[in-house]
Write a protein that holds these residues in place. Structure first.
Motif, PDB file in Angstrom:
ATOM      1  N   ARG A  36      37.896  41.221  34.598  1.00  0.00           N
ATOM      2  CA  ARG A  36      37.625  42.655  34.709  1.00  0.00           C
ATOM      3  C   ARG A  36      38.625  43.345  35.632  1.00  0.00           C
ATOM      4  N   LYS A  37      38.967  42.702  36.735  1.00  0.00           N
ATOM      5  CA  LYS A  37      39.921  43.307  37.679  1.00  0.00           C
ATOM      6  C   LYS A  37      41.278  43.534  37.017  1.00  0.00           C
ATOM      7  N   PHE A  38      41.753  42.536  36.269  1.00  0.00           N
ATOM      8  CA  PHE A  38      43.047  42.688  35.617  1.00  0.00           C
ATOM      9  C   PHE A  38      42.990  43.709  34.494  1.00  0.00           C
ATOM     10  N   ARG A  39      41.858  43.773  33.768  1.00  0.00           N
ATOM     11  CA  ARG A  39      41.740  44.788  32.718  1.00  0.00           C
ATOM     12  C   ARG A  39      41.731  46.187  33.320  1.00  0.00           C
ATOM     13  N   LEU A  40      41.011  46.359  34.429  1.00  0.00           N
ATOM     14  CA  LEU A  40      40.969  47.670  35.086  1.00  0.00           C
ATOM     15  C   LEU A  40      42.333  48.053  35.640  1.00  0.00           C
ATOM     16  N   ALA A  41      43.140  47.045  35.978  1.00  0.00           N
ATOM     17  CA  ALA A  41      44.494  47.312  36.471  1.00  0.00           C
ATOM     18  C   ALA A  41      45.442  47.684  35.332  1.00  0.00           C
ATOM     19  N   GLY A  42      44.992  47.475  34.088  1.00  0.00           N
ATOM     20  CA  GLY A  42      45.792  47.863  32.933  1.00  0.00           C
ATOM     21  C   GLY A  42      46.276  46.740  32.060  1.00  0.00           C
ATOM     22  N   SER A  43      45.998  45.483  32.429  1.00  0.00           N
ATOM     23  CA  SER A  43      46.454  44.350  31.627  1.00  0.00           C
ATOM     24  C   SER A  43      45.740  44.339  30.273  1.00  0.00           C
ATOM     25  N   PRO A  44      46.490  44.262  29.166  1.00  0.00           N
ATOM     26  CA  PRO A  44      45.854  44.277  27.843  1.00  0.00           C
ATOM     27  C   PRO A  44      45.345  42.913  27.405  1.00  0.00           C
ATOM     28  N   ASP A  45      45.649  41.852  28.168  1.00  0.00           N
ATOM     29  CA  ASP A  45      45.273  40.502  27.762  1.00  0.00           C
ATOM     30  C   ASP A  45      44.525  39.782  28.880  1.00  0.00           C
ATOM     31  N   ASP A  46      43.657  38.857  28.495  1.00  0.00           N
ATOM     32  CA  ASP A  46      42.966  38.020  29.470  1.00  0.00           C
ATOM     33  C   ASP A  46      43.867  36.863  29.867  1.00  0.00           C
ATOM     34  N   LEU A  47      43.986  36.616  31.174  1.00  0.00           N
ATOM     35  CA  LEU A  47      44.800  35.495  31.617  1.00  0.00           C
ATOM     36  C   LEU A  47      43.990  34.217  31.705  1.00  0.00           C
ATOM     37  N   ILE A  48      42.651  34.311  31.755  1.00  0.00           N
ATOM     38  CA  ILE A  48      41.797  33.131  31.768  1.00  0.00           C
ATOM     39  C   ILE A  48      41.083  33.037  30.422  1.00  0.00           C
ATOM     40  N   LEU A  49      41.279  31.929  29.749  1.00  0.00           N
ATOM     41  CA  LEU A  49      40.695  31.744  28.428  1.00  0.00           C
ATOM     42  C   LEU A  49      39.512  30.792  28.489  1.00  0.00           C
ATOM     43  N   THR A  50      38.491  31.090  27.717  1.00  0.00           N
ATOM     44  CA  THR A  50      37.346  30.201  27.577  1.00  0.00           C
ATOM     45  C   THR A  50      37.624  29.220  26.443  1.00  0.00           C
ATOM     46  N   VAL A  51      37.463  27.935  26.715  1.00  0.00           N
ATOM     47  CA  VAL A  51      37.599  26.916  25.676  1.00  0.00           C
ATOM     48  C   VAL A  51      36.188  26.443  25.358  1.00  0.00           C
ATOM     49  N   ARG A  52      35.707  26.796  24.195  1.00  0.00           N
ATOM     50  CA  ARG A  52      34.305  26.623  23.829  1.00  0.00           C
ATOM     51  C   ARG A  52      33.818  25.197  24.069  1.00  0.00           C
ATOM     52  N   GLY A  53      32.716  25.103  24.816  1.00  0.00           N
ATOM     53  CA  GLY A  53      32.079  23.825  25.065  1.00  0.00           C
ATOM     54  C   GLY A  53      32.765  22.976  26.120  1.00  0.00           C
ATOM     55  N   ARG A  54      33.889  23.462  26.696  1.00  0.00           N
ATOM     56  CA  ARG A  54      34.633  22.647  27.659  1.00  0.00           C
ATOM     57  C   ARG A  54      34.810  23.331  29.004  1.00  0.00           C
ATOM     58  N   GLY A  55      35.218  24.589  29.016  1.00  0.00           N
ATOM     59  CA  GLY A  55      35.434  25.254  30.296  1.00  0.00           C
ATOM     60  C   GLY A  55      36.460  26.357  30.194  1.00  0.00           C
ATOM     61  N   TYR A  56      37.358  26.423  31.188  1.00  0.00           N
ATOM     62  CA  TYR A  56      38.347  27.499  31.257  1.00  0.00           C
ATOM     63  C   TYR A  56      39.749  26.935  31.473  1.00  0.00           C
ATOM     64  N   ARG A  57      40.739  27.720  31.037  1.00  0.00           N
ATOM     65  CA  ARG A  57      42.116  27.382  31.364  1.00  0.00           C
ATOM     66  C   ARG A  57      42.910  28.671  31.538  1.00  0.00           C
ATOM     67  N   LEU A  58      43.999  28.566  32.283  1.00  0.00           N
ATOM     68  CA  LEU A  58      44.866  29.707  32.490  1.00  0.00           C
ATOM     69  C   LEU A  58      45.871  29.788  31.352  1.00  0.00           C
ATOM     70  N   VAL A  59      46.191  31.003  30.921  1.00  0.00           N
ATOM     71  CA  VAL A  59      47.156  31.175  29.849  1.00  0.00           C
ATOM     72  C   VAL A  59      48.508  30.600  30.245  1.00  0.00           C
ATOM     73  N   TYR A  60      48.970  30.967  31.437  1.00  0.00           N
ATOM     74  CA  TYR A  60      50.263  30.496  31.923  1.00  0.00           C
ATOM     75  C   TYR A  60      50.244  30.709  33.416  1.00  0.00           C
ATOM     76  N   SER A  61      50.775  29.782  34.184  1.00  0.00           N
ATOM     77  CA  SER A  61      50.648  29.931  35.624  1.00  0.00           C
ATOM     78  C   SER A  61      51.913  29.559  36.370  1.00  0.00           C
ATOM     79  N   ARG A  62      52.082  30.204  37.530  1.00  0.00           N
ATOM     80  CA  ARG A  62      53.144  29.851  38.453  1.00  0.00           C
ATOM     81  C   ARG A  62      52.701  30.320  39.829  1.00  0.00           C
ATOM     82  N   VAL A  63      52.717  29.481  40.813  1.00  0.00           N
ATOM     83  CA  VAL A  63      52.304  29.863  42.158  1.00  0.00           C
ATOM     84  C   VAL A  63      53.533  30.010  43.022  1.00  0.00           C
TER      85      VAL A  63
END
Length: 227
Positions: free
Chosen positions: A200-227
């Protein structure tokens, strides 16, 4: 892209059609669960929008029918639509087989982002289609995705960093709890709440895409990451 909307609110679908068409999304409607199941097999949609409070057959049952082993297109992404969007309702819906959950009244820009996100999950290459990076600044308590930067709480940063450190691999809610060193007695549902807040924070900031994806029945993963 073709989207099948199974919802007895015909006026809602009629209002959504011209807006979705501007984003290259063709909407077809089914007013009843039975018609929706028939159209799923015949019209070849890419995504299903499923009202969870349908007459004759509730959305959970429809989802079960779609996910049953002998049903055509049983792996199609399903986005639940419901006026009931409490955390418990979302969790029950996600665990029953829907891929995402959006509350009514529907904000169309958010819906477009969700549709694009669920279609990205089964990419043939196995790699995310969005090349933008997620950069986490723990000192400033912010994270950036593409050109969008948001302020985060400590727990939000911990969860985002746990997903980032997984380098695109899926983490279950329990695995995330372990990585952020939460008590084994913590309610895993807290992860769903924080992921919802991050999206929600990223969408309110204007991002058109979700960076965290739900993988059905398993959990979550990041679309792409770099720290």
């Amino acid at each position: 892209m073709k989207v099948l909307m199974i919802d007895d609110d015909v006026e809602l679908g009629d209002a959504m059609k011209p807006v979705l068409e501007k984003y290259g999304i063709s909407l077809v409607q089914a007013e009843t669960p039975q018609k929706g199941l028939e159209m799923l097999a015949s019209c070849g949609p890419d995504v299903v929008l499923l009202d969870m409070m349908l007459p004759e057959m509730d959305g959970m049952t429809v989802c079960h029918e779609i996910r049953s082993s002998d049903f055509p297109k049983r792996d199609i992404p399903i986005i639940a639509l419901s006026a009931r969007a409490e955390l418990t309702d979302r969790i029950v819906g996600l665990e029953s087989g829907v891929d995402d959950y959006i509350a009514k009244p529907v904000e169309l820009r958010e819906l477009v982002a969700r549709i694009r996100a669920v279609k990205r999950w089964p990419a043939p290459s196995g790699k995310p289609e969005l090349p933008a990076a997620v950069v986490i600044d723990e000192t400033r308590m912010v994270a950036s995705h593409d050109r969008f930067t948001v302020d985060l709480t400590d727990l939000e940063i911990q969860i985002l960093k746990a997903l980032s450190d997984a380098k695109g691999n899926v983490l279950s809610r329990l695995q995330i709890l372990e990585r952020i060193r939460h008590s084994e007695y913590s309610d895993p549902a807290i992860i769903d709440t924080i992921v919802y807040r991050l999206r929600r924070k990223f969408r309110l900031a204007g991002s058109p895409d979700d960076l965290i994806l739900t993988v059905r029945g398993r959990g979550y993963r990041l679309v792409y990451s770099r720290v």
